[in-house]
Design an enzyme around this catalytic site. Structure first.
Site, PDB file in Angstrom:
ATOM      1  N   PRO A  93      26.196  26.727  42.097  1.00  0.00           N
ATOM      2  CA  PRO A  93      27.051  25.768  41.374  1.00  0.00           C
ATOM      3  C   PRO A  93      26.328  25.172  40.176  1.00  0.00           C
ATOM      4  O   PRO A  93      26.974  24.616  39.279  1.00  0.00           O
ATOM      5  CB  PRO A  93      27.390  24.702  42.424  1.00  0.00           C
ATOM      6  CG  PRO A  93      26.429  24.903  43.550  1.00  0.00           C
ATOM      7  CD  PRO A  93      25.946  26.321  43.481  1.00  0.00           C
ATOM      8  N   GLU A 120      20.881  24.459  50.622  1.00  0.00           N
ATOM      9  CA  GLU A 120      20.785  23.814  49.307  1.00  0.00           C
ATOM     10  C   GLU A 120      20.303  24.780  48.233  1.00  0.00           C
ATOM     11  O   GLU A 120      19.972  24.372  47.124  1.00  0.00           O
ATOM     12  CB  GLU A 120      19.846  22.600  49.379  1.00  0.00           C
ATOM     13  CG  GLU A 120      20.289  21.514  50.364  1.00  0.00           C
ATOM     14  CD  GLU A 120      21.667  20.945  50.032  1.00  0.00           C
ATOM     15  OE1 GLU A 120      21.885  20.599  48.859  1.00  0.00           O
ATOM     16  OE2 GLU A 120      22.495  20.862  50.949  1.00  0.00           O
ATOM     17  N   ARG A 162      37.228  45.690  38.483  1.00  0.00           N
ATOM     18  CA  ARG A 162      38.506  46.087  37.885  1.00  0.00           C
ATOM     19  C   ARG A 162      38.368  46.470  36.415  1.00  0.00           C
ATOM     20  O   ARG A 162      39.288  47.042  35.826  1.00  0.00           O
ATOM     21  CB  ARG A 162      39.581  45.013  38.092  1.00  0.00           C
ATOM     22  CG  ARG A 162      39.312  43.717  37.402  1.00  0.00           C
ATOM     23  CD  ARG A 162      40.357  42.668  37.768  1.00  0.00           C
ATOM     24  NE  ARG A 162      41.654  42.886  37.129  1.00  0.00           N
ATOM     25  CZ  ARG A 162      41.915  42.657  35.852  1.00  0.00           C
ATOM     26  NH1 ARG A 162      40.956  42.215  35.048  1.00  0.00           N
ATOM     27  NH2 ARG A 162      43.108  42.873  35.344  1.00  0.00           N
ATOM     28  N   ASP A 177      45.332  40.755  29.723  1.00  0.00           N
ATOM     29  CA  ASP A 177      44.862  39.758  30.692  1.00  0.00           C
ATOM     30  C   ASP A 177      44.672  38.406  30.020  1.00  0.00           C
ATOM     31  O   ASP A 177      44.152  38.341  28.912  1.00  0.00           O
ATOM     32  CB  ASP A 177      43.469  40.121  31.248  1.00  0.00           C
ATOM     33  CG  ASP A 177      43.483  41.294  32.202  1.00  0.00           C
ATOM     34  OD1 ASP A 177      44.577  41.726  32.594  1.00  0.00           O
ATOM     35  OD2 ASP A 177      42.382  41.761  32.554  1.00  0.00           O
TER      36      ASP A 177
END
Ligand code: 6GU
Length: 274
Positions: A93, A120, A162, A177
């Site tokens: 993150p 963590e 993809r 897209d």
């Protein structure tokens, strides 16, 4: 393309056997290898984590199993044939945002190694160590916190796979897209319809039945602008005004958007007090 994924939850990656990615593997377009990190532990409890130096909550993943795992995986091949080694993708993150642009960059690589962590995160020295010899990308899939990097790996692998030649049925499928670089860049895709022509009393926008390709393209572009203005005004505000034709400008005016002194477009502040 070869993908190696090192994890303490190999079963979390089972979805890579399904659907688009599963088929790409079966067809030999993708060589996916999932490894259990604990095979590179040596104690009775297969320990992969320990308490953080400096204190604080949670546990940190120990560097030794990751070092042995990465050494073994990296020594096991050279699919690019160039000796460059893999790009090492570290889901976290605290990484830089994984975007469609990132997916396009990664799709051009012959070899990716993913290191999804739990707890963590991984002892910092692992990224330092491999960052000196390889290209390391620390990537986040969005501004929220997940319990581990496995779900982000599923997300990133699907976004990359993809884009590989011969993986999607129709090579044109990703041209429009949302977020694809090019003409419709920075616009969300509008609505789509299929048969039957009437469902529960709801019919299809007439223009789509007209067979008039120019009018259909115009309508789709208008829908994309409406949707983007509503859900992602931030994207529209970033868009290059030079990419807007007269029709786009007229539609934006109808939606309450106007050209600002800096040349960019933005919503007019109708409900802001002077
Ligand atoms: Cl890549 N990992 C975790 N644990 N949480 C996230 C993330 C990654 N991206 C967004 N949230």
């Amino acid at each position: 393309m070869r993908l190696d994924i090192v994890t303490i939850f190999p079963e979390y990656l089972e979805p890579l056997n399904v659907s688009l990615v599963g088929k790409a593997r079966a067809r030999g377009r993708l060589d996916v290898r999932v490894h259990d990190l604990r095979q590179w532990t040596h104690d009775r409890h297969n320990t992969v984590d320990d308490t953080p130096y400096g204190g604080g909550p949670g546990m940190v993943m120990k560097p030794e199993p990751w070092g042995e795992a990465l050494d073994a995986v990296i020594a096991s091949g050279d699919p690019g044939g160039d000796g460059d080694g893999p790009v090492i993708v570290v889901p976290t993150p605290s990484g830089s945002p994984f975007t469609q642009e990132t997916a396009v960059e990664l799709a051009a690589e012959p070899w990716l190694v993913f290191t999804p962590a739990r707890y963590e995160g991984i002892d910092r020295r692992v990224v330092e160590e491999y960052g000196e010899r390889f290209r390391v990308r620390e990537l986040s899939i969005g501004d929220y916190v997940l319990a581990g990097g496995e779900a982000p790996v599923l997300v990133m692998v699907e976004a990359v796979a993809r884009l590989l030649p011969g993986v999607l049925g129709n090579a044109e499928s990703h041209r429009d897209d949302s977020f694809a670089p090019g003409a419709m860049a920075d616009l969300l895709e509008g609505p789509v319809y299929t048969k039957p022509p009437v469902w529960r009393g709801r019919d299809i926008p007439e223009v789509l039945l007209s067979g008039h390709h120019g009018r259909i393209a115009r309508w789709r572009r208008d829908q994309a602008f409406r949707r983007t203005a509503r859900y992602r005004p931030d994207l529209l505000e970033r868009c290059d005004p030079a990419a807007l034709d007269a029709e786009d400008r007229k539609l934006l005016a109808e939606l309450g958007w106007a050209e600002r002194p800096d040349g960019r477009f933005g919503p007019t502040a109708q409900d802001v007090e002077e």
